[in-house]
Design a protein around this motif. Structure first.
Motif, short mmCIF file in Angstrom:
data_model
loop_
_atom_site.label_atom_id
_atom_site.label_comp_id
_atom_site.label_asym_id
_atom_site.label_seq_id
_atom_site.Cartn_x
_atom_site.Cartn_y
_atom_site.Cartn_z
N VAL A 155 0.87 -1.07 -0.25
CA VAL A 155 0.05 -0.11 -0.27
C VAL A 155 0.88 1.30 0.14
N MET A 170 1.01 4.14 -2.73
CA MET A 170 0.72 5.52 -2.32
C MET A 170 1.83 6.50 -2.95
N GLY A 215 -10.61 4.19 -7.53
CA GLY A 215 -10.64 4.44 -6.19
C GLY A 215 -12.38 4.58 -5.68
N ALA A 230 -6.13 -2.92 -2.20
CA ALA A 230 -5.76 -1.57 -1.57
C ALA A 230 -4.69 -0.97 -2.38
N VAL A 290 -5.26 2.52 -3.87
CA VAL A 290 -4.64 3.80 -3.08
C VAL A 290 -3.99 4.56 -4.14
N PHE A 330 -5.44 3.20 5.28
CA PHE A 330 -6.72 3.34 4.56
C PHE A 330 -7.67 4.49 4.85
N SER A 333 -6.07 7.42 2.79
CA SER A 333 -6.58 7.36 1.11
C SER A 333 -8.00 7.81 1.26
N THR A 334 -8.73 7.17 1.89
CA THR A 334 -10.42 7.28 1.88
C THR A 334 -10.82 8.55 2.50
N THR A 337 -13.41 3.36 6.96
CA THR A 337 -12.38 2.55 7.40
C THR A 337 -12.49 1.38 8.37
#
Ligand code: ASP
Length: 451
Positions: free
Chosen positions: A13, A17, A52, A202, A206, A269, A272-273, A279
């Protein structure tokens, strides 16, 4: 086990990212994503947007059934209403306490740096506030008139209420309901497996989320708001690494460094969200499987925290209030700041952990202390990035309180907490029990053999 698959999910992840941030920033820097460009239409607002959004949808898809089944198992696991009340009381008090500390520190630091004093008003974007629910309405809404509607809307507090009541009633029914409890336990396990499957996506999702956010980030704006951004990020990091870790050590004696290592996935998480709610599945998995918190505590504290605990959001409100008051040359005075603290602690109770909700809460705080709502337009441009960081802090606070409450209730498995590898995801090899496989094969064979 497949060796090429050994890299842990967290590392994957992080790689996704960083690549996403680099790609997004390059698009932004070379202005490749202008309105009608290929990059904008097919990548930023095409592939990246879709990937996404699909990932966030997949996480949200799990929230309601997961909270429902795990809370039923949790209540049945606790087994008595008194303990349930104690867990509720402790977590509520800790959530409110950490949020109040967060915003007080934020106001204090922002005020001592005098941020916003030399700012001009020209860069304000338009912001119109939305209504925030009143406290009486928040209380009324805790009890759903229709639980199916509450589930369909993903309203967390009514869902928690209904699930707890269902759990208590199942306990009261007694022996006759054991099959139901077993079914809920199986359903809970299945949901947790779904969480692991969704988490496998993810790294790619991400990447897409980061690339999109960074491509759209305005650098000039970031530069003009650098005082606000720097102070806000510093206070958020201070809260995460100092305040929360002190609270953890003081109230539970557990190792903060172990906590910080294990919480990383949930933070990634959340970052990113930008949604504590989305989450929930990952936070729940992290605190139960990585930190050893018993589901009987976590099933309640995690969704409860995602809704009522917003340390990072409160910090943003403290810093933003000082910043905008200074920009407009207004002095709120001691009583004004105390009102801000009270309002944002209360506002965090009634609002869900979804992207951008902090700004709505801020408009409520501003209305209360007489600051101009349009002032929020000033910080609008950088809010998505700030939202991502504060959501990671919000989720960390939820996990800290869950761990403390579990430890105090004797519901924390220390061996799991102290084992760095416990619950880590390194492989997604689909695993079907050999005995089950044999049973299935036999059953198929039987149907073939029968005339
Ligand atoms: N996005 C935050 C959360 O979900 C709330 C906010 O600060 O806007 O926790």
């Amino acid at each position: 086990m497949n060796n090429s698959n050994k890299m842990s999910l967290t590392v994957k992840v992080i790689v996704g990212m960083i690549l996403g941030i680099v790609v997004g920033l390059l698009f932004n820097y070379f202005q490749l994503n202008s309105k009608d460009s290929f990059v904008n239409i097919y990548l930023v607002n095409g592939l990246f947007l879709a990937a996404g959004k699909m990932f966030i949808n997949a996480l949200q898809m799990l929230v309601v059934p997961l909270v429902f089944f795990s809370l039923i198992c949790g209540v049945c696991g606790i087994g008595n209403i008194k303990t349930l009340g104690r867990v509720g009381g402790k977590s509520f008090a800790l959530y409110m306490m950490t949020t109040a500390i967060a915003i007080t520190v934020a106001i204090f630091i922002a005020a001592s740096f005098g941020i916003g004093e030399n700012m001009n008003l020209a860069s304000a974007a338009k912001f119109t506030g939305k209504d925030t629910p009143e406290l009486t309405q928040v209380l009324i809404n805790i009890i759903p008139s229709n639980p199916v509607r509450a589930m369909a809307n993903g309203d967390m507090l009514p869902l928690i209420f209904f699930s707890i009541l269902a759990g208590i009633s199942i306990l009261m029914v007694g022996r006759k309901a054991t099959k139901f409890i077993e079914a809920a336990e199986i359903a809970n396990e299945v949901m947790m497996k779904m969480v692991t499957l969704v988490m496998a996506m993810a790294p790619y999702a991400v990447f897409a989320l980061m690339a999109k956010s960074m491509a759209e980030l305005g650098w000039e704006l970031l530069d003009s708001l650098k005082d606000y951004v720097i102070v806000l990020i510093s206070v958020l990091l201070f809260h995460l690494f100092v305040t929360l870790m002190l609270v953890l050590k003081l109230f539970s004696g557990l190792s903060p460094s172990m906590f910080l290592k294990k919480i990383r996935n949930a933070q990634l998480f959340a970052f990113s969200t930008a949604s504590s709610n989305a989450t929930i599945p990952v936070t729940l998995r992290t605190v139960t499987e990585r930190m050893g918190v018993n589901n009987s505590v976590a099933s309640f504290t995690v969704p409860f925290g995602a809704t009522i605990n917003m340390d990072g959001t409160a910090i943003m409100q403290g810093v933003a209030t000082v910043f905008i008051a200074n920009v407009y040359g207004l002095d709120l005075g001691m009583s004004g700041y105390i009102t801000v603290i009270l309002m944002s602690v209360l506002a965090s109770i009634g609002t869900a952990g979804v992207p951008g909700v902090g700004l709505i809460m801020l408009s409520m705080v501003f209305a209360q202390v007489g600051l101009p709502i349009e002032g929020i337009g000033l910080i609008l441009g950088v809010d998505r990035l700030m939202d991502m960081i504060r959501t990671a802090v919000n989720v960390s606070g939820d996990a800290v309180v869950s761990t403390i409450v579990a430890k105090s209730e004797g519901n924390l498995d220390l061996a799991v907490y102290n084992d760095i590898d416990a619950g880590a995801i390194t492989s997604y090899k689909l695993h079907i029990d050999e005995a089950v496989e044999q049973e299935l094969a036999d059953a198929v064979q039987k149907t073939h053999d029968s005339p």
